[in-house]
Design a protein around this motif. Structure first.
Motif, short mmCIF file in Angstrom:
data_model
loop_
_atom_site.label_atom_id
_atom_site.label_comp_id
_atom_site.label_asym_id
_atom_site.label_seq_id
_atom_site.Cartn_x
_atom_site.Cartn_y
_atom_site.Cartn_z
N MET A 1 0.84 -1.20 0.00
CA MET A 1 0.00 0.00 0.00
C MET A 1 0.88 1.25 0.00
N TYR A 2 0.58 2.17 -0.91
CA TYR A 2 1.24 3.47 -0.92
C TYR A 2 0.47 4.43 -0.04
N TYR A 3 1.19 5.15 0.82
CA TYR A 3 0.60 6.21 1.63
C TYR A 3 1.29 7.53 1.28
N PHE A 4 0.50 8.51 0.85
CA PHE A 4 1.02 9.85 0.60
C PHE A 4 0.70 10.70 1.83
N ILE A 5 1.74 11.13 2.54
CA ILE A 5 1.57 11.72 3.86
C ILE A 5 1.63 13.24 3.80
N ASN A 6 0.62 13.87 4.42
CA ASN A 6 0.62 15.31 4.60
C ASN A 6 -0.05 15.62 5.93
N ASN A 7 0.12 16.83 6.41
CA ASN A 7 -0.51 17.21 7.68
C ASN A 7 -2.03 17.10 7.57
N THR A 8 -2.55 17.71 6.51
CA THR A 8 -4.00 17.73 6.31
C THR A 8 -4.29 18.00 4.84
N VAL A 9 -5.56 18.07 4.49
CA VAL A 9 -6.00 18.42 3.14
C VAL A 9 -7.03 19.53 3.27
N ASN A 10 -6.86 20.58 2.48
CA ASN A 10 -7.80 21.70 2.47
C ASN A 10 -8.42 21.83 1.09
N LYS A 11 -9.56 22.48 1.03
CA LYS A 11 -10.15 22.74 -0.28
C LYS A 11 -9.25 23.64 -1.10
N GLN A 12 -8.70 24.67 -0.47
CA GLN A 12 -7.73 25.54 -1.13
C GLN A 12 -6.34 24.97 -0.86
N GLN A 13 -5.79 24.31 -1.85
CA GLN A 13 -4.53 23.61 -1.67
C GLN A 13 -3.34 24.47 -2.10
N SER A 14 -2.21 24.21 -1.45
CA SER A 14 -0.94 24.78 -1.89
C SER A 14 -0.45 23.97 -3.09
N GLY A 15 0.69 24.38 -3.67
CA GLY A 15 1.25 23.63 -4.78
C GLY A 15 1.58 22.20 -4.40
N ILE A 16 2.08 22.01 -3.16
CA ILE A 16 2.39 20.66 -2.69
C ILE A 16 1.12 19.82 -2.61
N GLY A 17 0.06 20.41 -2.09
CA GLY A 17 -1.21 19.69 -2.00
C GLY A 17 -1.74 19.31 -3.37
N HIS A 18 -1.65 20.23 -4.32
CA HIS A 18 -2.10 19.92 -5.68
C HIS A 18 -1.27 18.79 -6.29
N ALA A 19 0.06 18.85 -6.07
CA ALA A 19 0.93 17.81 -6.62
C ALA A 19 0.58 16.45 -6.03
N GLU A 20 0.31 16.42 -4.73
CA GLU A 20 -0.06 15.16 -4.08
C GLU A 20 -1.35 14.60 -4.66
N MET A 21 -2.33 15.46 -4.90
CA MET A 21 -3.60 15.00 -5.46
C MET A 21 -3.44 14.50 -6.89
N LYS A 22 -2.63 15.17 -7.68
CA LYS A 22 -2.39 14.71 -9.04
C LYS A 22 -1.75 13.31 -9.03
N ARG A 23 -0.81 13.12 -8.12
CA ARG A 23 -0.16 11.82 -7.99
C ARG A 23 -1.15 10.76 -7.53
N PHE A 24 -1.99 11.12 -6.57
CA PHE A 24 -3.00 10.18 -6.07
C PHE A 24 -3.91 9.70 -7.21
N HIS A 25 -4.41 10.63 -8.00
CA HIS A 25 -5.33 10.24 -9.08
C HIS A 25 -4.60 9.47 -10.19
N LEU A 26 -3.31 9.74 -10.38
CA LEU A 26 -2.53 8.96 -11.33
C LEU A 26 -2.44 7.50 -10.86
N PHE A 27 -2.17 7.31 -9.56
CA PHE A 27 -2.10 5.96 -9.01
C PHE A 27 -3.45 5.26 -9.13
N LYS A 28 -4.51 5.98 -8.88
CA LYS A 28 -5.85 5.41 -8.99
C LYS A 28 -6.12 4.95 -10.42
N LYS A 29 -5.70 5.75 -11.37
CA LYS A 29 -5.95 5.41 -12.77
C LYS A 29 -5.26 4.11 -13.15
#
Length: 518
Positions: A1-29
């Motif tokens: 299992m891959y775990y992408f670790i961050n403090n939290t997730v906000n609706k308004q994301q920083s660049g790091i948060g956006h990058a993490e989400m893009k990676r997450f959806h790539l893995f899902k695909k």
């Protein structure tokens, strides 16, 4: 299992948060098991995750783990659900309700902004109108947090509750500092039949990671932790007792000296992690140039992987290219937090110079403010009489519309990792003018082909680049065509190949681990 670790997730994301989400959806695909892992207590986390397309099964939060609240259904909790006694008087005042008895304030009920008939919090008062207790509701509609105050208004005890109102976690704040750490005692209540005490959050998080790995190993799963917030979780990861493949993900320059990345002081966000470089199983850098420099400075063990943080989705490749004639003439965009390292003032000053030669240009800045830079930038716009030419657009989620409307994207940062804004701009066929800083711009931009790379801090050269592009329709079209070609290196298939190489190394780690145990 891959775990992408961050403090939290906000609706308004920083660049790091956006990058993490893009990676997450790539893995899902590509059907690779993956979860977003967060360690902060957040009452709005579930709403934020769903906003970004992450369901309950694909995320795990430390407090939900210990409280067994990961899959609590959402339900409304309003004032009527309090069943207040008839002797209490309830009066609506603006966005809250005051509850009194015989003219004495008993409690104040605050409602949610997004759901005005749902309770957000309740504050309780003593006879002297001092705050004695605060109750707070999770976005799923249950009371999830209690805070108890001393006579001076300081929070002394915090208590996390499950959806049945049972406390499973407490913290005790002593309001004393020792060796720079604020002293707080953490306690898990009734976990596996015992109460557990921890001297700080780092120890608690380490325990959580170990418990998670034990749980997964019982199901025959090996865990790969990718830390997107190493400042907060590196100590906990590196002190784990359970076997896991632990990787630090760089998102910015590892050095705070942009001119001497080989010997300059370390970026404080990564200092502890890099001082303990060899305790990781791997490092991820977002660009080949940074991966090379990290390996040259710290060594080749563990391996530093070069994996792009930006991903251009197949859906965008399948869309027709934006006709340049449909873009708004003169429109320049800058996608950046209003923060000092983004040097918003350089962009404004460059536009002030360029507008004298290309009068129709306008600069549109998208991003939220997280320090005083936003106010300073707006003051500068007024001082330079650019109110009609420079607009602060705030945060937006509709980035496709932003890029498709523009004719040029600019970046004036002091340092970067691999700026998503440039990858996204390029993927929409936008020419780019960017300072040539470490790291990212030179990995994305092909100088004099799809954009211009400019010496860091050279406002005059940035202004010249803007004039050159915005004053020449044919050149802009030529650069736009080239940008569409350049985006191929950030396609889903291309980025996924990097992750497949990474995955092979992780599997070898677990294979060797198994052989050592045997």
């Amino acid at each position: 299992m891959y775990y992408f670790i961050n403090n939290t997730v906000n609706k308004q994301q920083s660049g790091i948060g956006h990058a993490e989400m893009k990676r997450f959806h790539l893995f899902k695909k590509y059907k690779q098991p993956v979860k977003i892992l967060t360690t902060d207590f957040s009452r709005s986390l579930t709403d934020a995750l769903r906003f970004h397309g992450v369901d309950d099964q694909s995320a795990i939060n430390m407090y939900d783990f210990f409280g067994k609240t990961a899959h609590v259904p959402t339900r409304k909790f309003g004032i009527d659900d309090l069943h207040l006694p008839d002797k209490f008087k309830v009066e609506k005042i603006d966005k809250h309700y005051d509850v009194t008895q015989d003219a004495r304030l008993i409690m104040r009920i605050v409602m949610r902004d997004d759901k005005p008939d749902w309770i957000e919090s309740i504050t309780y008062f003593d006879s002297a109108k001092r705050i004695i207790q605060g109750d707070f509701w999770d976005c799923r509609g249950y009371r999830s947090l209690q805070q108890f105050y001393d006579r001076k208004g300081n929070v002394r005890v915090r208590r996390a509750l499950d959806n049945h109102g049972k406390p499973f976690f407490e913290s005790f704040d002593f309001h004393k500092d020792y060796d720079g750490d604020h002293q707080t005692l953490y306690r898990l209540i009734g976990y596996q039949g015992y109460d557990w005490q921890f001297s700080g959050s780092k120890n608690l998080i380490q325990f959580f990671f170990d418990e998670l790995v034990k749980q997964d190993r019982e199901r025959g799963e090996n865990d790969i932790f990718v830390s997107d917030a190493s400042l907060a979780d590196a100590w906990s990861l590196l002190h784990m007792r359970q076997p896991a493949f632990k990787v630090m993900h760089l998102h910015n320059n590892h050095s705070n000296n942009e001119f001497d990345v080989m010997h300059g002081g370390l970026n404080f966000n990564y200092e502890y992690s890099l001082d303990n470089f060899k305790r990781w199983q791997g490092i991820i850098a977002p660009s080949p140039s940074q991966a090379h420099d990290v390996a040259a400075r710290f060594g080749d063990q563990p391996k530093t992987f070069a994996i792009p943080v930006g991903v251009v989705p197949d859906e965008l490749f399948n869309q027709p290219k934006q006709d340049f004639s449909k873009r708004e003439p003169g429109r320049i965009v800058m996608i950046a937090r209003l923060s000092h390292e983004k040097r918003i003032d350089h962009a404004i000053k460059a536009v002030a110079k360029a507008i004298k030669k290309v009068p129709n240009i306008t600069l549109h800045i998208y991003g939220y403010a997280n320090d005083e830079s936003g106010d300073k930038a707006k003051k500068l716009v007024n001082e330079l009489n650019l109110k009609k030419a420079v607009t602060f657009e705030g945060y937006t989620d509709d980035m496709d519309a932003v890029y498709n409307r523009a004719q040029l994207s600019i970046l004036t940062s002091t340092t970067e990792g691999l700026p998503l804004s440039l990858i996204e701009a390029q993927s929409h066929g936008l020419p780019i003018a960017s300072y040539d800083v470490n790291y990212g711009p030179r990995d994305i931009v092909n100088n004099d082909k799809d954009g211009f790379l400019i010496k860091s801090g050279d406002i005059d050269a940035m202004a010249d680049a803007i004039v050159k592009l915005m004053g020449n329709d044919q050149l802009r079209q030529q650069f736009s065509d080239a940008a569409y070609q350049s985006r191929e290196k950030y396609s889903e298939d291309h980025v996924w190949k990097h992750w497949q190489d990474f995955d092979r190394d992780a599997n070898r780690f677990f294979q060797n681990l198994g052989e050592a145990v045997d």
